[in-house]
Write a protein that holds these residues in place. Structure first.
Motif, mmCIF file in Angstrom:
data_model
loop_
_atom_site.group_PDB
_atom_site.id
_atom_site.type_symbol
_atom_site.label_atom_id
_atom_site.label_comp_id
_atom_site.label_asym_id
_atom_site.label_seq_id
_atom_site.Cartn_x
_atom_site.Cartn_y
_atom_site.Cartn_z
ATOM 1 N N ARG A 1 0.831 -1.205 0.000
ATOM 2 C CA ARG A 1 0.000 0.000 0.000
ATOM 3 C C ARG A 1 0.868 1.259 0.000
ATOM 4 N NH1 ARG A 1 -2.640 -0.573 5.016
ATOM 5 N NH2 ARG A 1 -3.848 -2.245 4.062
ATOM 6 N N GLN A 2 1.899 1.271 0.849
ATOM 7 C CA GLN A 2 2.803 2.416 0.922
ATOM 8 C C GLN A 2 3.520 2.626 -0.411
ATOM 9 O OE1 GLN A 2 3.582 4.517 3.627
ATOM 10 N NE2 GLN A 2 4.886 5.662 2.198
ATOM 11 N N ARG A 3 4.051 1.552 -0.964
ATOM 12 C CA ARG A 3 4.792 1.656 -2.221
ATOM 13 C C ARG A 3 3.883 2.138 -3.354
ATOM 14 N NH1 ARG A 3 6.856 -2.851 -1.825
ATOM 15 N NH2 ARG A 3 5.486 -4.135 -3.122
ATOM 16 N N ASN A 4 2.661 1.623 -3.404
ATOM 17 C CA ASN A 4 1.728 2.034 -4.454
ATOM 18 C C ASN A 4 1.464 3.533 -4.406
ATOM 19 O OD1 ASN A 4 1.542 -0.617 -5.202
ATOM 20 N ND2 ASN A 4 -0.594 -0.891 -4.581
ATOM 21 N N HIS A 5 1.235 4.052 -3.221
ATOM 22 C CA HIS A 5 0.887 5.471 -3.110
ATOM 23 C C HIS A 5 2.095 6.379 -3.385
ATOM 24 C CE1 HIS A 5 -2.861 3.929 -1.552
ATOM 25 N NE2 HIS A 5 -3.353 5.157 -1.590
ATOM 26 N N GLU A 6 3.284 5.942 -3.028
ATOM 27 C CA GLU A 6 4.468 6.725 -3.373
ATOM 28 C C GLU A 6 4.633 6.787 -4.891
ATOM 29 O OE1 GLU A 6 6.193 8.445 -1.392
ATOM 30 O OE2 GLU A 6 5.894 7.624 0.630
ATOM 31 N N ARG A 7 4.403 5.684 -5.567
ATOM 32 C CA ARG A 7 4.512 5.666 -7.033
ATOM 33 C C ARG A 7 3.439 6.528 -7.678
ATOM 34 N NH1 ARG A 7 4.424 -0.489 -8.638
ATOM 35 N NH2 ARG A 7 4.498 0.414 -10.740
ATOM 36 N N LEU A 8 2.217 6.448 -7.160
ATOM 37 C CA LEU A 8 1.131 7.256 -7.719
ATOM 38 C C LEU A 8 1.400 8.745 -7.530
ATOM 39 C CD1 LEU A 8 -1.904 5.110 -6.535
ATOM 40 C CD2 LEU A 8 -1.193 5.482 -8.912
ATOM 41 N N LEU A 9 1.920 9.112 -6.368
ATOM 42 C CA LEU A 9 2.227 10.518 -6.121
ATOM 43 C C LEU A 9 3.233 11.037 -7.146
ATOM 44 C CD1 LEU A 9 1.992 13.054 -4.396
ATOM 45 C CD2 LEU A 9 3.736 12.087 -2.869
ATOM 46 N N GLU A 10 4.248 10.242 -7.438
ATOM 47 C CA GLU A 10 5.245 10.645 -8.425
ATOM 48 C C GLU A 10 4.622 10.771 -9.814
ATOM 49 O OE1 GLU A 10 9.547 9.080 -10.244
ATOM 50 O OE2 GLU A 10 8.612 8.055 -8.548
ATOM 51 N N LEU A 11 3.758 9.816 -10.181
ATOM 52 C CA LEU A 11 3.119 9.860 -11.501
ATOM 53 C C LEU A 11 2.224 11.085 -11.650
ATOM 54 C CD1 LEU A 11 2.190 6.082 -11.902
ATOM 55 C CD2 LEU A 11 3.774 7.373 -13.353
ATOM 56 N N PHE A 12 1.422 11.373 -10.645
ATOM 57 C CA PHE A 12 0.502 12.514 -10.744
ATOM 58 C C PHE A 12 1.271 13.836 -10.743
ATOM 59 C CE2 PHE A 12 -2.840 9.631 -8.617
ATOM 60 C CZ PHE A 12 -3.209 9.116 -9.845
ATOM 61 N N ARG A 13 2.359 13.905 -9.983
ATOM 62 C CA ARG A 13 3.161 15.123 -9.996
ATOM 63 C C ARG A 13 3.840 15.313 -11.354
ATOM 64 N NH1 ARG A 13 5.880 15.080 -3.893
ATOM 65 N NH2 ARG A 13 4.120 16.130 -2.855
ATOM 66 N N THR A 14 4.201 14.203 -11.985
ATOM 67 C CA THR A 14 4.858 14.291 -13.277
ATOM 68 C C THR A 14 3.949 14.930 -14.325
ATOM 69 O OG1 THR A 14 6.254 12.359 -12.828
ATOM 70 C CG2 THR A 14 5.917 12.944 -15.142
ATOM 71 N N ILE A 15 2.650 14.632 -14.261
ATOM 72 C CA ILE A 15 1.720 15.219 -15.233
ATOM 73 C C ILE A 15 1.092 16.510 -14.715
ATOM 74 C CG2 ILE A 15 1.214 12.958 -16.234
ATOM 75 C CD1 ILE A 15 -1.520 13.064 -14.817
#
Length: 421
Positions: free
Chosen positions: A307-321
């Motif tokens: 769960r932690q890893r998923n949300h860290e990855r999503l945060l990076e993806l959304f910030r990228t766009i």
């Protein structure tokens, strides 16, 4: 504590009134035609259970409603005689579903078996106690429902003092006082939504993606228009102007964040033990949203590190766009999944605690839907009755609560902050 005030105020209701509350309705079914399923079919599937305990959604059978079946009353017969529990079949203790036993020694031929099923089943009810202008007490009986009964409508000049929840097979009801004295917190999160603020202030359209699982997809709302994404779109259109809101829904039933980030992996498939779901994160990112609103009650089944890893990855993806991200905490689910049978207990689920902490640490917008469900007790509403399938799918009232909290987080005054029924 929320749960203590009712016990200290029981003397507000004359016991003679409480004695007027009737037990839960119970009926018996004899020799219902049933196809006994082989082992391995998911326990919630409607075809695995007795017909009378299947929830209904838009005219079709939904999940089996836990607690609606008296499992001790189940009798299964074939033309050759009565089947034996454990040897010929098993009953899922949570769902009440039936399947062929794998213990061996069964006298029933292999494969699905046509049987006759007898059993007792029950429905729920929410009654109300009121006072009129002269101080006289009255009891009003609500309509029965398999999973999601509503309190009765009261005549004019009647003040609802309490609701009484009569659960499956219950002989007495549980009293919930209608008390809105505690303040409601619907926090405006616009300071954490820089892109949305910029778009609104400049008069440009805001592109929003509601992204999630079966709840975001609309389950068990009575119509697509009653699902929370549709409610949200209409409310924002009224507040900002219809031409300034572009809302999309991207959702897959049964999905978790792992299904979107790592489709086909053990982290995703382990949630269901089945084939990968058609969850494509590019369907979200490709829309180039200004705001992503995520809802994943199914993340409750993920390991904490996943769960932690998923949300860290999503945060990076959304910030990228360059997209803002609003996280919603999950609505309440069946007591067995909440970890408590108490109706007044605060949300102690690890998923909820994680989402609140993650949003705070990264200064992300949070629509705390769970807090609103916690407050249902003070509204006199037993939260399980807002689950149309008795487990994890909110009815229209539950979808409206989610829309209330999300619109408030976007700085729009909701239509109804869940006024007591």
């Amino acid at each position: 504590m929320t749960g203590q005030h009712s016990e200290s105020r029981l003397d507000r209701l004359p016991m003679a009134l409480i004695n007027e509350i009737e037990p839960a309705p119970v009926d018996q079914v004899l020799d219902e035609d049933h196809l006994l399923a082989p082992a391995g079919v998911p326990g919630w599937r409607p075809e695995k259970g007795p017909a009378r305990i299947r929830s209904s959604w838009r005219g079709s059978d939904g999940a089996l409603v836990p607690g609606a079946l008296d499992q001790a009353s189940v009798i299964i017969r074939t033309d050759a005689g009565r089947l034996v529990d454990g040897r010929d079949y098993t009953i899922d203790p949570f769902w009440g579903s039936l399947e062929r036993s794998t213990a061996g020694g069964s006298e029933v031929a292999a494969g699905p078996a046509r049987v006759r099923l007898s059993y007792r089943w029950s429905r729920r009810r929410v009654d109300s106690v009121s006072q009129d202008r002269d101080g006289r007490w009255h009891v009003w009986q609500g309509a029965e429902h398999l999973a999601a009964p509503t309190p009765p409508e009261l005549p004019e000049h009647q003040r609802r003092v309490a609701n009484v929840f009569v659960d499956h097979f219950a002989r007495t009801g549980r009293i919930l006082y209608c008390d809105r004295s505690r303040p409601r917190r619907h926090l405006d999160q616009r300071e954490r939504l820089a892109r949305v603020r910029t778009k609104i202030s400049s008069g440009r359209p805001v592109r929003i993606v509601c992204w999630g699982d079966s709840v975001t997809a609309g389950g068990d709302a009575s119509s697509p228009a009653a699902a929370f994404p549709a409610l949200l779109g209409r409310r924002l259109g009224e507040a900002w102007g219809e031409d300034r809101v572009e809302l999309h829904t991207v959702a897959v039933d049964g999905s978790s964040t792992s299904d979107w980030l790592d489709p086909g992996t053990a982290a995703a498939a382990g949630l269901r033990g089945s084939a990968p779901l058609p969850a494509d994160l590019d369907a979200v990112l490709g829309l180039e949203p200004d705001l992503v609103i995520s809802e994943f009650v199914n993340d409750a089944w993920l390991a904490a590190d996943v769960r932690q890893r998923n949300h860290e990855r999503l945060l990076e993806l959304f910030r990228t766009i360059g997209a803002d991200w609003m996280i919603t905490t999950p609505h309440f689910t069946a007591g067995a999944w909440m970890g408590t049978a108490r109706l007044d207990a605060p949300d102690g689920r690890p998923l909820t605690r994680f989402l609140r902490a993650f949003a705070s640490r990264h200064r992300l917008a949070l629509a705390d839907v769970s807090r609103r469900w916690e407050a249902l007790y003070d509204d006199g509403l037993p939260y399980p009755t807002l689950l149309n399938n008795g487990v994890n799918h909110p009815d229209d009232r539950g979808h409206a609560l989610a829309a209330d909290v999300i619109t408030a987080a976007l700085g729009v005054v909701p239509h109804s902050l869940g006024e007591p029924a």
